[in-house]
Design a protein around this motif. Structure first.
Motif, PDB file in Angstrom:
ATOM      1  N   GLY A  59       0.807  -1.215   0.000  1.00 20.48           N
ATOM      2  CA  GLY A  59       0.000   0.000   0.000  1.00 20.48           C
ATOM      3  C   GLY A  59       0.837   1.260   0.000  1.00 20.48           C
ATOM      4  O   GLY A  59       2.071   1.222  -0.101  1.00 20.48           O
ATOM      5  N   PRO A  60       0.151   2.415   0.117  1.00 20.68           N
ATOM      6  CA  PRO A  60       0.817   3.712  -0.015  1.00 20.68           C
ATOM      7  C   PRO A  60       1.880   3.979   1.051  1.00 20.68           C
ATOM      8  O   PRO A  60       2.795   4.761   0.828  1.00 20.68           O
ATOM      9  CB  PRO A  60      -0.315   4.733   0.102  1.00 20.68           C
ATOM     10  N   MET A  61       1.764   3.323   2.214  1.00 21.78           N
ATOM     11  CA  MET A  61       2.751   3.532   3.280  1.00 21.78           C
ATOM     12  C   MET A  61       3.853   2.474   3.238  1.00 21.78           C
ATOM     13  O   MET A  61       4.622   2.325   4.186  1.00 21.78           O
ATOM     14  CB  MET A  61       2.065   3.495   4.654  1.00 21.78           C
ATOM     15  N   PHE A  62       3.956   1.740   2.123  1.00 22.07           N
ATOM     16  CA  PHE A  62       4.885   0.610   2.044  1.00 22.07           C
ATOM     17  C   PHE A  62       6.291   0.967   2.506  1.00 22.07           C
ATOM     18  O   PHE A  62       6.840   0.333   3.420  1.00 22.07           O
ATOM     19  CB  PHE A  62       4.958   0.030   0.623  1.00 22.07           C
ATOM     20  N   ASN A  63       6.918   1.949   1.880  1.00 18.63           N
ATOM     21  CA  ASN A  63       8.321   2.230   2.179  1.00 18.63           C
ATOM     22  C   ASN A  63       8.509   2.639   3.634  1.00 18.63           C
ATOM     23  O   ASN A  63       9.415   2.138   4.312  1.00 18.63           O
ATOM     24  CB  ASN A  63       8.873   3.307   1.238  1.00 18.63           C
ATOM     25  N   THR A  64       7.661   3.510   4.128  1.00 15.17           N
ATOM     26  CA  THR A  64       7.751   3.964   5.515  1.00 15.17           C
ATOM     27  C   THR A  64       7.609   2.785   6.479  1.00 15.17           C
ATOM     28  O   THR A  64       8.422   2.608   7.393  1.00 15.17           O
ATOM     29  CB  THR A  64       6.655   5.008   5.804  1.00 15.17           C
ATOM     30  N   HIS A  66       7.739  -0.546   5.811  1.00  9.55           N
ATOM     31  CA  HIS A  66       8.746  -1.582   5.571  1.00  9.55           C
ATOM     32  C   HIS A  66      10.024  -1.252   6.362  1.00  9.55           C
ATOM     33  O   HIS A  66      10.574  -2.106   7.065  1.00  9.55           O
ATOM     34  CB  HIS A  66       9.022  -1.681   4.068  1.00  9.55           C
ATOM     35  N   ASN A  67      10.473  -0.011   6.255  1.00 10.07           N
ATOM     36  CA  ASN A  67      11.687   0.404   6.962  1.00 10.07           C
ATOM     37  C   ASN A  67      11.471   0.483   8.473  1.00 10.07           C
ATOM     38  O   ASN A  67      12.328   0.063   9.253  1.00 10.07           O
ATOM     39  CB  ASN A  67      12.179   1.745   6.424  1.00 10.07           C
ATOM     40  N   MET A  68      10.318   0.995   8.892  1.00  7.90           N
ATOM     41  CA  MET A  68      10.028   1.091  10.320  1.00  7.90           C
ATOM     42  C   MET A  68       9.945  -0.290  10.950  1.00  7.90           C
ATOM     43  O   MET A  68      10.508  -0.530  12.026  1.00  7.90           O
ATOM     44  CB  MET A  68       8.719   1.842  10.559  1.00  7.90           C
ATOM     45  N   PHE A  69       9.260  -1.203  10.283  1.00  3.39           N
ATOM     46  CA  PHE A  69       9.138  -2.557  10.825  1.00  3.39           C
ATOM     47  C   PHE A  69      10.510  -3.226  10.912  1.00  3.39           C
ATOM     48  O   PHE A  69      10.777  -3.977  11.852  1.00  3.39           O
ATOM     49  CB  PHE A  69       8.176  -3.404   9.992  1.00  3.39           C
ATOM     50  N   MET A  70      11.400  -2.947   9.960  1.00  2.00           N
ATOM     51  CA  MET A  70      12.745  -3.519  10.019  1.00  2.00           C
ATOM     52  C   MET A  70      13.485  -2.996  11.253  1.00  2.00           C
ATOM     53  O   MET A  70      14.138  -3.771  11.961  1.00  2.00           O
ATOM     54  CB  MET A  70      13.548  -3.209   8.756  1.00  2.00           C
ATOM     55  N   GLU A  71      13.400  -1.710  11.516  1.00  2.00           N
ATOM     56  CA  GLU A  71      14.030  -1.159  12.724  1.00  2.00           C
ATOM     57  C   GLU A  71      13.456  -1.808  13.971  1.00  2.00           C
ATOM     58  O   GLU A  71      14.191  -2.145  14.904  1.00  2.00           O
ATOM     59  CB  GLU A  71      13.821   0.352  12.786  1.00  2.00           C
ATOM     60  N   GLN A  72      12.135  -1.993  13.977  1.00  2.00           N
ATOM     61  CA  GLN A  72      11.482  -2.559  15.158  1.00  2.00           C
ATOM     62  C   GLN A  72      11.819  -4.029  15.349  1.00  2.00           C
ATOM     63  O   GLN A  72      12.108  -4.458  16.470  1.00  2.00           O
ATOM     64  CB  GLN A  72       9.973  -2.347  15.074  1.00  2.00           C
ATOM     65  N   TYR A  73      11.797  -4.824  14.279  1.00  2.00           N
ATOM     66  CA  TYR A  73      12.113  -6.246  14.486  1.00  2.00           C
ATOM     67  C   TYR A  73      13.580  -6.425  14.836  1.00  2.00           C
ATOM     68  O   TYR A  73      13.938  -7.340  15.592  1.00  2.00           O
ATOM     69  CB  TYR A  73      11.652  -7.142  13.332  1.00  2.00           C
ATOM     70  N   THR A  74      14.446  -5.562  14.337  1.00  2.00           N
ATOM     71  CA  THR A  74      15.865  -5.637  14.698  1.00  2.00           C
ATOM     72  C   THR A  74      16.053  -5.344  16.185  1.00  2.00           C
ATOM     73  O   THR A  74      16.801  -6.043  16.881  1.00  2.00           O
ATOM     74  CB  THR A  74      16.694  -4.678  13.833  1.00  2.00           C
ATOM     75  N   GLU A  75      15.346  -4.340  16.680  1.00  2.00           N
ATOM     76  CA  GLU A  75      15.426  -4.008  18.101  1.00  2.00           C
ATOM     77  C   GLU A  75      14.912  -5.173  18.946  1.00  2.00           C
ATOM     78  O   GLU A  75      15.528  -5.546  19.947  1.00  2.00           O
ATOM     79  CB  GLU A  75      14.638  -2.727  18.398  1.00  2.00           C
ATOM     80  N   LEU A  76      13.790  -5.753  18.536  1.00  2.00           N
ATOM     81  CA  LEU A  76      13.227  -6.886  19.278  1.00  2.00           C
ATOM     82  C   LEU A  76      14.170  -8.090  19.259  1.00  2.00           C
ATOM     83  O   LEU A  76      14.346  -8.772  20.272  1.00  2.00           O
ATOM     84  CB  LEU A  76      11.853  -7.264  18.700  1.00  2.00           C
ATOM     85  N   TRP A  77      14.768  -8.343  18.092  1.00  3.72           N
ATOM     86  CA  TRP A  77      15.719  -9.457  17.988  1.00  3.72           C
ATOM     87  C   TRP A  77      16.888  -9.248  18.956  1.00  3.72           C
ATOM     88  O   TRP A  77      17.335 -10.177  19.633  1.00  3.72           O
ATOM     89  CB  TRP A  77      16.230  -9.585  16.553  1.00  3.72           C
ATOM     90  N   ASN A  78      17.366  -8.016  19.044  1.00  7.94           N
ATOM     91  CA  ASN A  78      18.484  -7.714  19.935  1.00  7.94           C
ATOM     92  C   ASN A  78      18.068  -7.740  21.407  1.00  7.94           C
ATOM     93  O   ASN A  78      18.929  -7.826  22.283  1.00  7.94           O
ATOM     94  CB  ASN A  78      19.103  -6.363  19.584  1.00  7.94           C
TER      95      ASN A  78
END
Length: 174
Positions: A59-64, A66-78
């Motif tokens: 959808g229209p918020m894809f890039n925002t 996609h990148n935000m979720f990557m930051e969040q899952y990386t933080e959770l993984w750590n």
């Protein structure tokens, strides 16, 4: 099996070896380790959901998102490693199987069909708030045991989950 029944299915068994004498009673260490295993399961479950949404957002918020979720899952993984290591320092094994995580978590699994972007955000807000509640619920026990390292860990986790929930919730405002 109800969530409350599922949590009791995860047993905190002491690690084998030398006795632990860190100034926290065995009963307190066991109860704290059990609570931290729930926090570990919640964190890992939220990690999986967030990573799933990173892969499947459209959808229209894809890039925002996609990148935000990557930051969040990386933080959770750590975050899972320090939680598991605190459990080990208290003398108990950290859970690590999908079955154990499923029994111990207070969060629902990610939906089978990827939801729309705004529903992903709502699910993640609820997830971060649930993990914050899990962390906060341990404070009375941790305080009673004078377990400052665990209190510090919980404070850090609460700060992150509450801020993340706020930022995600802000994206839902019209």
């Amino acid at each position: 099996m109800a969530k409350s029944d599922k949590k009791s299915a995860v047993k905190a068994l002491p690690a084998k070896g030398l006795p632990i004498d860190i100034g926290i009673s065995a009963a307190h260490r066991e109860a704290i380790a059990k609570g931290l295993n729930t926090l570990l399961a919640d964190t890992f479950t939220l990690y999986l959901t967030t990573h799933n949404f990173h892969w499947n957002v459209t959808g229209p918020m894809f890039n925002t998102l996609h990148n935000m979720f990557m930051e969040q899952y990386t933080e959770l993984w750590n975050a899972v490693d320090p939680i598991a290591e605190r459990i080990r320092a208290l003398g108990y094994p950290a859970i690590g199987s999908f079955a154990d995580f499923g029994k111990a978590t207070s969060l629902p699994d990610a939906p089978v069909e990827p939801p729309k972007a705004k529903e992903m955000i709502r699910i993640l807000v609820a997830g971060h708030e649930a993990v914050a509640r899990t962390a906060r619920s341990l404070y009375p026990l941790v305080d009673e045991a004078s377990d400052e390292p665990t209190a510090d860990l919980l404070t850090q986790r609460l700060d992150i989950h509450e801020k993340t929930a706020w930022m995600l919730r802000s994206m839902l405002e019209e």
